[in-house]
Scaffold this motif. Structure first.
Motif, PDB file in Angstrom:
ATOM      1  N   ARG A  69     -33.425 -20.856  48.434  1.00 52.98           N
ATOM      2  CA  ARG A  69     -32.259 -21.586  48.938  1.00 52.98           C
ATOM      3  C   ARG A  69     -31.667 -22.518  47.867  1.00 52.98           C
ATOM      4  O   ARG A  69     -31.416 -23.698  48.104  1.00 52.98           O
ATOM      5  N   ASP A  70     -31.407 -21.934  46.724  1.00 52.38           N
ATOM      6  CA  ASP A  70     -30.870 -22.676  45.568  1.00 52.38           C
ATOM      7  C   ASP A  70     -29.353 -22.800  45.737  1.00 52.38           C
ATOM      8  O   ASP A  70     -28.561 -22.221  45.004  1.00 52.38           O
ATOM      9  N   TYR A  71     -28.953 -23.602  46.741  1.00 52.43           N
ATOM     10  CA  TYR A  71     -27.578 -23.584  47.229  1.00 52.43           C
ATOM     11  C   TYR A  71     -26.548 -24.125  46.234  1.00 52.43           C
ATOM     12  O   TYR A  71     -25.401 -23.681  46.239  1.00 52.43           O
ATOM     13  N   PHE A  72     -26.913 -25.101  45.419  1.00 50.14           N
ATOM     14  CA  PHE A  72     -25.927 -25.646  44.478  1.00 50.14           C
ATOM     15  C   PHE A  72     -25.522 -24.587  43.462  1.00 50.14           C
ATOM     16  O   PHE A  72     -24.338 -24.434  43.155  1.00 50.14           O
ATOM     17  N   ARG A  73     -26.498 -23.825  42.977  1.00 51.27           N
ATOM     18  CA  ARG A  73     -26.168 -22.750  42.037  1.00 51.27           C
ATOM     19  C   ARG A  73     -25.462 -21.592  42.739  1.00 51.27           C
ATOM     20  O   ARG A  73     -24.493 -21.039  42.218  1.00 51.27           O
ATOM     21  N   SER A  74     -25.961 -21.213  43.919  1.00 49.05           N
ATOM     22  CA  SER A  74     -25.370 -20.050  44.599  1.00 49.05           C
ATOM     23  C   SER A  74     -23.903 -20.286  44.943  1.00 49.05           C
ATOM     24  O   SER A  74     -23.077 -19.375  44.838  1.00 49.05           O
ATOM     25  N   THR A  75     -23.559 -21.512  45.334  1.00 54.61           N
ATOM     26  CA  THR A  75     -22.163 -21.805  45.679  1.00 54.61           C
ATOM     27  C   THR A  75     -21.269 -21.680  44.456  1.00 54.61           C
ATOM     28  O   THR A  75     -20.149 -21.141  44.537  1.00 54.61           O
ATOM     29  N   ILE A  76     -21.745 -22.170  43.313  1.00 54.60           N
ATOM     30  CA  ILE A  76     -20.968 -22.015  42.073  1.00 54.60           C
ATOM     31  C   ILE A  76     -20.740 -20.539  41.777  1.00 54.60           C
ATOM     32  O   ILE A  76     -19.623 -20.114  41.439  1.00 54.60           O
ATOM     33  N   ASN A  77     -21.760 -19.721  41.929  1.00 55.56           N
ATOM     34  CA  ASN A  77     -21.612 -18.293  41.649  1.00 55.56           C
ATOM     35  C   ASN A  77     -20.604 -17.634  42.593  1.00 55.56           C
ATOM     36  O   ASN A  77     -19.792 -16.808  42.168  1.00 55.56           O
ATOM     37  N   VAL A  78     -20.653 -18.008  43.865  1.00 48.83           N
ATOM     38  CA  VAL A  78     -19.723 -17.412  44.837  1.00 48.83           C
ATOM     39  C   VAL A  78     -18.284 -17.808  44.517  1.00 48.83           C
ATOM     40  O   VAL A  78     -17.383 -16.962  44.531  1.00 48.83           O
ATOM     41  N   SER A 106     -27.184 -29.115  58.803  1.00 50.26           N
ATOM     42  CA  SER A 106     -27.006 -29.991  57.639  1.00 50.26           C
ATOM     43  C   SER A 106     -26.821 -29.172  56.368  1.00 50.26           C
ATOM     44  O   SER A 106     -26.024 -29.545  55.495  1.00 50.26           O
ATOM     45  N   SER A 107     -27.523 -28.044  56.235  1.00 51.44           N
ATOM     46  CA  SER A 107     -27.394 -27.246  55.003  1.00 51.44           C
ATOM     47  C   SER A 107     -26.014 -26.620  54.908  1.00 51.44           C
ATOM     48  O   SER A 107     -25.405 -26.608  53.827  1.00 51.44           O
ATOM     49  N   SER A 108     -25.481 -26.114  56.024  1.00 48.00           N
ATOM     50  CA  SER A 108     -24.134 -25.525  55.990  1.00 48.00           C
ATOM     51  C   SER A 108     -23.088 -26.585  55.667  1.00 48.00           C
ATOM     52  O   SER A 108     -22.155 -26.334  54.888  1.00 48.00           O
ATOM     53  N   ALA A 109     -23.233 -27.783  56.251  1.00 48.50           N
ATOM     54  CA  ALA A 109     -22.291 -28.866  55.962  1.00 48.50           C
ATOM     55  C   ALA A 109     -22.344 -29.248  54.485  1.00 48.50           C
ATOM     56  O   ALA A 109     -21.305 -29.508  53.859  1.00 48.50           O
ATOM     57  N   LEU A 110     -23.533 -29.262  53.920  1.00 52.43           N
ATOM     58  CA  LEU A 110     -23.691 -29.572  52.500  1.00 52.43           C
ATOM     59  C   LEU A 110     -22.971 -28.541  51.642  1.00 52.43           C
ATOM     60  O   LEU A 110     -22.217 -28.888  50.720  1.00 52.43           O
ATOM     61  N   ILE A 111     -23.163 -27.267  51.942  1.00 50.33           N
ATOM     62  CA  ILE A 111     -22.571 -26.212  51.127  1.00 50.33           C
ATOM     63  C   ILE A 111     -21.051 -26.210  51.250  1.00 50.33           C
ATOM     64  O   ILE A 111     -20.335 -26.020  50.261  1.00 50.33           O
ATOM     65  N   VAL A 112     -20.533 -26.426  52.460  1.00 46.64           N
ATOM     66  CA  VAL A 112     -19.072 -26.492  52.624  1.00 46.64           C
ATOM     67  C   VAL A 112     -18.497 -27.651  51.814  1.00 46.64           C
ATOM     68  O   VAL A 112     -17.478 -27.496  51.119  1.00 46.64           O
ATOM     69  N   SER A 113     -19.141 -28.821  51.882  1.00 47.66           N
ATOM     70  CA  SER A 113     -18.670 -29.966  51.088  1.00 47.66           C
ATOM     71  C   SER A 113     -18.688 -29.638  49.601  1.00 47.66           C
ATOM     72  O   SER A 113     -17.739 -29.936  48.864  1.00 47.66           O
ATOM     73  N   TRP A 114     -19.760 -29.039  49.137  1.00 47.90           N
ATOM     74  CA  TRP A 114     -19.909 -28.701  47.717  1.00 47.90           C
ATOM     75  C   TRP A 114     -18.876 -27.653  47.303  1.00 47.90           C
ATOM     76  O   TRP A 114     -18.262 -27.766  46.225  1.00 47.90           O
ATOM     77  N   ALA A 115     -18.623 -26.657  48.155  1.00 45.32           N
ATOM     78  CA  ALA A 115     -17.624 -25.630  47.834  1.00 45.32           C
ATOM     79  C   ALA A 115     -16.227 -26.236  47.724  1.00 45.32           C
ATOM     80  O   ALA A 115     -15.453 -25.904  46.816  1.00 45.32           O
ATOM     81  N   LYS A 116     -15.892 -27.139  48.647  1.00 47.73           N
ATOM     82  CA  LYS A 116     -14.567 -27.770  48.597  1.00 47.73           C
ATOM     83  C   LYS A 116     -14.458 -28.683  47.379  1.00 47.73           C
ATOM     84  O   LYS A 116     -13.408 -28.734  46.717  1.00 47.73           O
ATOM     85  N   PHE A 117     -15.532 -29.400  47.070  1.00 43.11           N
ATOM     86  CA  PHE A 117     -15.565 -30.253  45.871  1.00 43.11           C
ATOM     87  C   PHE A 117     -15.326 -29.400  44.617  1.00 43.11           C
ATOM     88  O   PHE A 117     -14.507 -29.749  43.756  1.00 43.11           O
TER      89      PHE A 117
END
Length: 360
Positions: A69-78, A106-117
């Motif tokens: 669940r390496d979400y910070f990296r995965s979101t950048i890749n997407v 909480s994890s989905s909210a984090l990823i959405v915030s990070w994607a929009k950022f």
């Protein structure tokens, strides 16, 4: 740049989206924010004070993933695949007040915030719509890691307010605008049993559908009426029959709930709306408790205490086996919150909230 995104609760359709059935979910007034800006190098530095940690990596080292669940990296890749480019790194602080690991996304909210950022601070922002942000978050959270999961969490946190989501035969998201009062979220502080519950509620139900469809090719989880369930007594165990009946009842509860929520947005809404809505939530909860077995003795005590203090209904939230429940308490919210805490839970008075947003 500061972006925040809400957590979510599921009104109707819990443990049904992976069967292809619709869900109704609502964003809540507890949020996760990403607050930061550019660096002069290629580094990504993320401060996570709520967890007492930080993450640091380079824009050039987002793959392979180095942890589950390496979400910070995965979101950048997407988002890179979507066309975003980055000539500078970022430094940001991530803070939230959504209960963690409790079924409130909480994890989905984090990823959405990070994607929009990431979109806003990219070289040429694409200004993704809220629906697109939900799809990006689903790809980063679920698809990148081959995990089971529907799209409810990602869409509901990104879009906000109340949504109706269909995933079969095609994805359809409908925004609802009901007039709803206050809720009380109760965290049992018990760890969820996600894998155990999924094994029963998803794989167990998929087995039931296969058995019944082999016996009766006309059967459909989407259309077969509840009255027909008794026809399958001879081929199902008592446990399997209860699971089938609960899923068909929950399907019908959602249809009734959707009509009620739509009606509540109109001027001619029923004066008994709050009571009817609370009653439907509790009917759904009883099926989750008795047949899908997602509740726990502690959550049952918390629910009973909430009802005794004036709540009109409620249900367990998320995968279950621990985590959160919520109660609908348009009046007596503080008394309901106190009752939940007396049973050992942590309570939060919440309302339905808007989706992801720029805060500064």
């Amino acid at each position: 740049m500061r972006i925040s995104t809400p957590g979510r609760i599921c009104f109707f359709g819990e443990h049904q989206d992976y069967l292809g059935l619709p869900v109704i979910a609502a964003a809540i007034s507890r949020r996760i924010s990403v607050d930061g800006g550019y660096r002069d190098d290629q580094k990504i530095i993320l401060h996570l004070p709520d967890l007492g940690t930080q993450e640091e990596f380079s824009l050039d080292t987002t793959f392979p993933y180095i942890k589950p669940r390496d979400y910070f990296r995965s979101t950048i890749n997407v988002v890179k695949r979507k066309g975003l480019t980055f000539s500078k790194g970022f430094e940001a602080t991530i803070h939230g007040n959504i209960p963690i690991n409790s079924g409130t996304s909480s994890s989905s909210a984090l990823i959405v915030s990070w994607a929009k950022f990431l979109d806003q601070l990219s070289d040429k922002p694409l200004n993704f719509s809220k629906k697109e942000l939900g799809e990006i978050a689903n790809a980063a959270e679920v698809l990148e890691f081959g995990e089971p999961g529907g799209m409810m969490d990602n869409y509901s946190t990104a879009i906000g307010n109340v949504i109706y989501l269909e995933s079969t035969p095609v994805i359809k998201v409908e925004a609802l605008t009901p007039k709803l009062g206050t809720f009380v979220l109760g965290d049992s502080l018990e760890p969820k049993d996600t894998l155990g519950i999924i094994a029963r509620c998803r794989y167990g139900m998929e087995d039931v559908i296969r058995i019944v469809t082999d016996y009766d090719p006309s059967f459909s989880i989407f259309t077969t009426p509840i009255e027909k369930v008794s026809d399958y007594k001879s081929i199902l165990s008592t446990d399997q029959l209860g699971l089938l009946k609960a899923n068909i009842e929950d399907r019908d509860i959602l249809v009734e709930g959707k009509a009620l929520l739509i009606d509540s947005a109109e001027d001619h809404a029923s004066v008994n709306f709050d009571k009817q809505f609370g009653g439907l939530l509790y009917k759904h909860y009883q099926n989750l408790r008795d047949h899908k077995r997602t509740s726990t003795p502690k959550i049952e005590r918390m629910m009973n205490a909430a009802l005794g203090a004036g709540a009109l209904g409620g249900k367990i939230n998320g995968s279950g086996g621990g985590g959160c429940m919520f109660a609908y308490a348009p009046t007596h919210a503080e008394e309901v919150a106190a009752a939940i805490e007396r049973e050992g839970g942590k309570s939060y008075i919440i309302t339905v909230d808007e989706g992801t947003r720029i805060e500064g």
